[in-house]
Design a protein around this motif. Structure first.
Motif, PDB file in Angstrom:
ATOM      1  N   ILE A  13      -8.133   9.271 -16.000  1.00  0.00           N
ATOM      2  CA  ILE A  13      -7.191   9.093 -14.894  1.00  0.00           C
ATOM      3  C   ILE A  13      -7.483   7.733 -14.275  1.00  0.00           C
ATOM      4  CG2 ILE A  13      -6.653   9.788 -12.523  1.00  0.00           C
ATOM      5  CD1 ILE A  13      -7.104  12.625 -13.249  1.00  0.00           C
ATOM      6  N   ALA A  14      -6.438   7.002 -13.966  1.00  0.00           N
ATOM      7  CA  ALA A  14      -6.616   5.742 -13.236  1.00  0.00           C
ATOM      8  C   ALA A  14      -5.533   5.647 -12.186  1.00  0.00           C
ATOM      9  CB  ALA A  14      -6.523   4.553 -14.184  1.00  0.00           C
ATOM     10  N   ASP A  15      -5.883   5.058 -11.072  1.00  0.00           N
ATOM     11  CA  ASP A  15      -4.843   4.806 -10.087  1.00  0.00           C
ATOM     12  C   ASP A  15      -4.840   3.317  -9.788  1.00  0.00           C
ATOM     13  OD1 ASP A  15      -6.777   4.253  -7.981  1.00  0.00           O
ATOM     14  OD2 ASP A  15      -5.302   4.967  -6.563  1.00  0.00           O
ATOM     15  N   ASP A  16      -3.682   2.826  -9.452  1.00  0.00           N
ATOM     16  CA  ASP A  16      -3.594   1.476  -8.911  1.00  0.00           C
ATOM     17  C   ASP A  16      -2.786   1.615  -7.646  1.00  0.00           C
ATOM     18  OD1 ASP A  16      -4.451  -1.262  -9.299  1.00  0.00           O
ATOM     19  OD2 ASP A  16      -2.328  -1.747  -9.337  1.00  0.00           O
ATOM     20  N   SER A  17      -3.325   1.090  -6.591  1.00  0.00           N
ATOM     21  CA  SER A  17      -2.668   1.264  -5.313  1.00  0.00           C
ATOM     22  C   SER A  17      -2.832   0.012  -4.481  1.00  0.00           C
ATOM     23  CB  SER A  17      -3.249   2.479  -4.585  1.00  0.00           C
ATOM     24  OG  SER A  17      -4.661   2.410  -4.560  1.00  0.00           O
ATOM     25  N   GLY A  18      -2.028  -0.078  -3.466  1.00  0.00           N
ATOM     26  CA  GLY A  18      -2.129  -1.245  -2.611  1.00  0.00           C
ATOM     27  C   GLY A  18      -1.189  -1.142  -1.434  1.00  0.00           C
ATOM     28  N   LEU A  19      -1.261  -2.175  -0.613  1.00  0.00           N
ATOM     29  CA  LEU A  19      -0.465  -2.251   0.598  1.00  0.00           C
ATOM     30  C   LEU A  19       0.684  -3.220   0.371  1.00  0.00           C
ATOM     31  CD1 LEU A  19      -0.291  -1.503   3.671  1.00  0.00           C
ATOM     32  CD2 LEU A  19      -1.628  -3.583   4.095  1.00  0.00           C
ATOM     33  N   VAL A  20       1.884  -2.786   0.723  1.00  0.00           N
ATOM     34  CA  VAL A  20       3.079  -3.613   0.573  1.00  0.00           C
ATOM     35  C   VAL A  20       3.627  -3.873   1.976  1.00  0.00           C
ATOM     36  CG1 VAL A  20       5.437  -3.655  -0.349  1.00  0.00           C
ATOM     37  CG2 VAL A  20       3.569  -2.657  -1.705  1.00  0.00           C
ATOM     38  N   VAL A  21       3.637  -5.138   2.382  1.00  0.00           N
ATOM     39  CA  VAL A  21       4.066  -5.504   3.740  1.00  0.00           C
ATOM     40  C   VAL A  21       5.395  -6.252   3.655  1.00  0.00           C
ATOM     41  CG1 VAL A  21       3.435  -6.755   5.846  1.00  0.00           C
ATOM     42  CG2 VAL A  21       1.650  -5.648   4.479  1.00  0.00           C
ATOM     43  N   ASP A  22       6.402  -5.722   4.340  1.00  0.00           N
ATOM     44  CA  ASP A  22       7.751  -6.292   4.237  1.00  0.00           C
ATOM     45  C   ASP A  22       7.810  -7.742   4.706  1.00  0.00           C
ATOM     46  OD1 ASP A  22       8.966  -3.946   3.203  1.00  0.00           O
ATOM     47  OD2 ASP A  22       8.956  -3.070   5.205  1.00  0.00           O
ATOM     48  N   ALA A  23       7.166  -8.056   5.815  1.00  0.00           N
ATOM     49  CA  ALA A  23       7.225  -9.418   6.366  1.00  0.00           C
ATOM     50  C   ALA A  23       6.540 -10.436   5.466  1.00  0.00           C
ATOM     51  CB  ALA A  23       6.595  -9.450   7.765  1.00  0.00           C
ATOM     52  N   LEU A  24       5.723  -9.962   4.523  1.00  0.00           N
ATOM     53  CA  LEU A  24       5.014 -10.862   3.602  1.00  0.00           C
ATOM     54  C   LEU A  24       5.598 -10.770   2.187  1.00  0.00           C
ATOM     55  CD1 LEU A  24       1.336 -10.206   4.785  1.00  0.00           C
ATOM     56  CD2 LEU A  24       2.893 -12.033   5.504  1.00  0.00           C
ATOM     57  N   ASN A  25       6.864 -10.350   2.106  1.00  0.00           N
ATOM     58  CA  ASN A  25       7.555 -10.228   0.810  1.00  0.00           C
ATOM     59  C   ASN A  25       6.799  -9.357  -0.190  1.00  0.00           C
ATOM     60  OD1 ASN A  25       9.747 -11.933   1.545  1.00  0.00           O
ATOM     61  ND2 ASN A  25       8.435 -13.711   1.223  1.00  0.00           N
ATOM     62  N   GLY A  26       6.189  -8.281   0.317  1.00  0.00           N
ATOM     63  CA  GLY A  26       5.508  -7.339  -0.569  1.00  0.00           C
ATOM     64  C   GLY A  26       4.028  -7.592  -0.752  1.00  0.00           C
ATOM     65  N   ARG A  50       3.933  -0.185   3.685  1.00  0.00           N
ATOM     66  CA  ARG A  50       3.663   1.102   3.056  1.00  0.00           C
ATOM     67  C   ARG A  50       2.518   0.951   2.069  1.00  0.00           C
ATOM     68  NH1 ARG A  50       7.608  -1.544   1.946  1.00  0.00           N
ATOM     69  NH2 ARG A  50       8.638  -0.599   3.746  1.00  0.00           N
ATOM     70  N   PHE A  51       1.761   2.025   1.970  1.00  0.00           N
ATOM     71  CA  PHE A  51       0.771   2.130   0.906  1.00  0.00           C
ATOM     72  C   PHE A  51       1.477   2.734  -0.295  1.00  0.00           C
ATOM     73  CE2 PHE A  51      -2.805   2.417   4.143  1.00  0.00           C
ATOM     74  CZ  PHE A  51      -3.485   1.292   3.680  1.00  0.00           C
ATOM     75  N   VAL A  52       1.265   2.160  -1.463  1.00  0.00           N
ATOM     76  CA  VAL A  52       1.851   2.673  -2.707  1.00  0.00           C
ATOM     77  C   VAL A  52       0.711   3.029  -3.657  1.00  0.00           C
ATOM     78  CG1 VAL A  52       3.262   2.102  -4.724  1.00  0.00           C
ATOM     79  CG2 VAL A  52       3.948   1.304  -2.452  1.00  0.00           C
ATOM     80  N   CYS A  53       0.843   4.155  -4.345  1.00  0.00           N
ATOM     81  CA  CYS A  53      -0.169   4.568  -5.313  1.00  0.00           C
ATOM     82  C   CYS A  53       0.514   5.045  -6.589  1.00  0.00           C
ATOM     83  CB  CYS A  53      -1.030   5.699  -4.742  1.00  0.00           C
ATOM     84  SG  CYS A  53      -2.233   6.348  -5.917  1.00  0.00           S
ATOM     85  N   VAL A  54       0.061   4.526  -7.720  1.00  0.00           N
ATOM     86  CA  VAL A  54       0.502   5.007  -9.023  1.00  0.00           C
ATOM     87  C   VAL A  54      -0.717   5.575  -9.726  1.00  0.00           C
ATOM     88  CG1 VAL A  54       1.377   4.354 -11.300  1.00  0.00           C
ATOM     89  CG2 VAL A  54       2.417   3.382  -9.241  1.00  0.00           C
ATOM     90  N   ILE A  55      -0.622   6.815 -10.205  1.00  0.00           N
ATOM     91  CA  ILE A  55      -1.723   7.445 -10.933  1.00  0.00           C
ATOM     92  C   ILE A  55      -1.269   7.759 -12.347  1.00  0.00           C
ATOM     93  CG2 ILE A  55      -3.214   9.487 -11.081  1.00  0.00           C
ATOM     94  CD1 ILE A  55      -3.406   9.484  -8.098  1.00  0.00           C
ATOM     95  N   PRO A  77       1.741   8.363 -21.547  1.00  0.00           N
ATOM     96  CA  PRO A  77       0.890   8.677 -20.388  1.00  0.00           C
ATOM     97  C   PRO A  77       1.706   9.363 -19.295  1.00  0.00           C
ATOM     98  CG  PRO A  77       1.340   6.318 -20.508  1.00  0.00           C
ATOM     99  CD  PRO A  77       1.878   6.926 -21.765  1.00  0.00           C
ATOM    100  N   VAL A  78       1.057  10.237 -18.548  1.00  0.00           N
ATOM    101  CA  VAL A  78       1.715  10.895 -17.418  1.00  0.00           C
ATOM    102  C   VAL A  78       1.579   9.965 -16.214  1.00  0.00           C
ATOM    103  CG1 VAL A  78       1.755  12.930 -15.935  1.00  0.00           C
ATOM    104  CG2 VAL A  78       1.099  13.156 -18.340  1.00  0.00           C
ATOM    105  N   ILE A  79       2.702   9.647 -15.576  1.00  0.00           N
ATOM    106  CA  ILE A  79       2.705   8.685 -14.473  1.00  0.00           C
ATOM    107  C   ILE A  79       3.252   9.347 -13.215  1.00  0.00           C
ATOM    108  CG2 ILE A  79       3.601   6.469 -13.654  1.00  0.00           C
ATOM    109  CD1 ILE A  79       3.906   5.687 -16.645  1.00  0.00           C
ATOM    110  N   ALA A  80       2.464   9.292 -12.143  1.00  0.00           N
ATOM    111  CA  ALA A  80       2.889   9.849 -10.851  1.00  0.00           C
ATOM    112  C   ALA A  80       2.804   8.757  -9.789  1.00  0.00           C
ATOM    113  CB  ALA A  80       1.989  11.027 -10.479  1.00  0.00           C
ATOM    114  N   GLN A  81       3.619   8.892  -8.759  1.00  0.00           N
ATOM    115  CA  GLN A  81       3.671   7.836  -7.748  1.00  0.00           C
ATOM    116  C   GLN A  81       3.809   8.427  -6.351  1.00  0.00           C
ATOM    117  OE1 GLN A  81       6.176   4.577  -8.899  1.00  0.00           O
ATOM    118  NE2 GLN A  81       6.552   3.927  -6.805  1.00  0.00           N
TER     119      GLN A  81
END
Length: 199
Positions: A68-81, A119-124, A135-139
């Motif tokens: 299992i691996a996740d990649d996640s991060g913070l996406v800020v609208d004022a900073l174009n993502g 928003r915080f986004v996470c893909v597992i 691969p099974v992908i969840a978000q």
């Protein structure tokens, strides 16, 4: 949920992330890749999905086990993502959580409260083996906004500056149980569990 696997390798060296995932998937044999002396994969993808697949494939290959691996991060609208896929290294390679938060707040200086949406986004990703073609992908996605200064001691990463309007506090002021129930990672893991039922 994950069949009869003896164990599943978690492709992460982030202690906070490992703790969260093990808590949410309680009862499943999740082992961090550090127990197999697996080096972290180079995150060369331009999206969360690409990076999660790269990390899961690397762990599955070297542990010869499902991963299992996740990649996640913070996406800020004022900073174009931004900081996006480079959230963990926003202030540079080897940056601490505090370094990243300081850079984020500096980039948002002068930006009004209404424009500080994020928003915080996470893909597992779950891979049965390194060559798994499906691969099974969840978000998961967790909406909030960025505070002007840190609050709270819990969590990790950008939690102290991520305002959760539903609870009128920062993510770092939530208990781990509440955070795991509503966070981007919690949502993605629940979705993964559902998807795995038909696997």
């Amino acid at each position: 949920m994950f069949g009869n696997h003896q164990h599943i390798v978690l492709a992460s060296g982030n202690r906070g992330k490992i703790k969260e995932i093990q808590a949410i998937l309680e009862g499943h044999p999740i082992l961090p890749q550090s127990q197999f002396d697996i080096a972290e994969a180079d995150e060369t993808g331009s999206t969360f999905i690409e990076n999660a697949i790269i990390k899961a494939r690397n762990a599955a290959l070297h542990a010869n086990a499902p991963a299992i691996a996740d990649d996640s991060g913070l996406v800020v609208d004022a900073l174009n993502g931004a900081p996006g896929v480079i959230s963990a290294r926003y202030a540079g390679a080897g940056a601490s959580d505090q370094d990243n938060v300081i850079k984020l707040l500096r980039e948002l200086e002068g930006v009004g409260e209404a424009e500080r949406t994020a928003r915080f986004v996470c893909v597992i990703v779950f891979m049965e083996h390194a060559g798994d073609p499906t691969p099974v992908i969840a978000q998961g996605c967790w909406e909030g906004r960025i505070l002007e200064s840190p609050r709270g001691e819990n969590g990790f990463g950008y939690d102290p500056v991520f305002w959760v309007s539903e609870y009128q506090c920062s993510s770092a002021q939530l208990t781990p149980e509440v955070k795991n129930a509503i966070s981007h990672r919690g949502q993605a893991l629940k979705q993964l569990a559902e998807l795995m039922k038909s696997r």
